[in-house]
Design a protein around this motif. Structure first.
Motif, short mmCIF file in Angstrom:
data_model
loop_
_atom_site.label_atom_id
_atom_site.label_comp_id
_atom_site.label_asym_id
_atom_site.label_seq_id
_atom_site.Cartn_x
_atom_site.Cartn_y
_atom_site.Cartn_z
N VAL A 1 0.84 -1.20 0.00
CA VAL A 1 0.00 0.00 0.00
C VAL A 1 0.88 1.25 0.00
O VAL A 1 0.65 2.18 -0.77
CB VAL A 1 -0.96 0.00 1.21
N LEU B 1 -7.07 3.03 2.34
CA LEU B 1 -7.80 2.44 1.22
C LEU B 1 -9.24 2.20 1.64
O LEU B 1 -9.50 1.80 2.77
CB LEU B 1 -7.19 1.09 0.82
N CYS C 1 -8.02 5.32 -3.16
CA CYS C 1 -6.87 5.65 -2.32
C CYS C 1 -7.12 7.07 -1.79
O CYS C 1 -7.10 8.02 -2.56
CB CYS C 1 -5.59 5.61 -3.13
#
Length: 163
Positions: A73, A126, A158
Motif C-alpha cells: 500500500v 484504502l 486511495c
C-alpha cells in the motif's frame, strides 16, 4: 454521544475479544475480510508495534483501529510526496450492534491524532470504492481521492490528507 468510553492500546489480554470483533465484520457490506484475515498473526503484528487501539465501553470492546505498515500500500504511485512521511490506518472496525453511533468517526480521529503524535505528516487509507458509508465518513474529515487501485481482489479508492 456520551463520553462513557475509553480508548486504550490493545494488550494480549484483549486478543480473543479483538478476534471476535474482526469476525463480526465478515459478511458486512463491502468488507474485504475473510476467514483468514485479519488473523492472529495480524494481531501479533499490531501488538508488537503498539499499533492497535480499542474503544471500550463498560469494559467491552466496541471498536478498533490499527496504525498499519503495508509496503504494498505504501508503495502505490498515487500518494502525494509532499505529505511524506505518511501513516496508514487500517482495520477500522465497529461491532455491528454498535454501528451508527459515531464510534467509527471517533476511532478515525483518534488514529489520525496518534499518527500525528508519532511524527507523520500525512495519512493514507484504502476504501472499497463502493462503500458509500465509509466514503461519506472520510469526506467529513477532508480526505481527497489520490487514485484507485485493485488489491485483495477488490477495487479501492486511495484516500489521503495532511495531518
Amino acid at each position: 454521544m456520551d463520553k462513557e468510553y475509553e480508548i486504550v492500546m490493545a494488550t494480549e489480554a484483549d486478543r480473543e475479544e479483538i478476534l471476535s470483533l474482526y469476525k463480526a465484520q465478515l459478511g458486512q457490506d463491502f468488507c474485504p475480510w475473510d476467514e483468514d484475515y485479519p488473523s492472529e498473526k495480524t494481531i501479533d503484528f499490531d501488538l508488537s508495534r503498539d499499533a492497535l487501539f480499542l474503544l471500550k465501553k463498560e469494559g467491552k470492546i466496541k471498536a478498533a483501529v490499527s496504525l498499519d505498515e503495508d509496503e504494498e500500500v505504501n508503495g502505490l504511485a498515487c500518494w502525494d510526496e509532499k505529505l511524506a512521511p505518511e501513516g496508514e490506518l487500517a482495520r477500522i472496525a465497529v461491532l455491528p450492534s454498535e454501528q451508527n453511533k459515531g464510534f467509527g468517526r471517533i476511532m478515525l480521529q483518534f488514529g489520525m491524532d496518534e499518527l500525528k503524535r508519532r511524527g507523520y505528516k500525512g495519512i493514507h487509507i484504502l476504501v472499497n470504492k463502493y462503500n458509500t458509508k465509509a466514503i461519506r465518513c472520510y469526506a467529513v474529515f477532508g480526505f481527497r481521492v489520490a487514485g484507485e487501485c485493485r488489491m485483495f481482489d477488490q477495487d479501492f479508492l486511495c484516500y489521503e490528507r495532511e495531518l
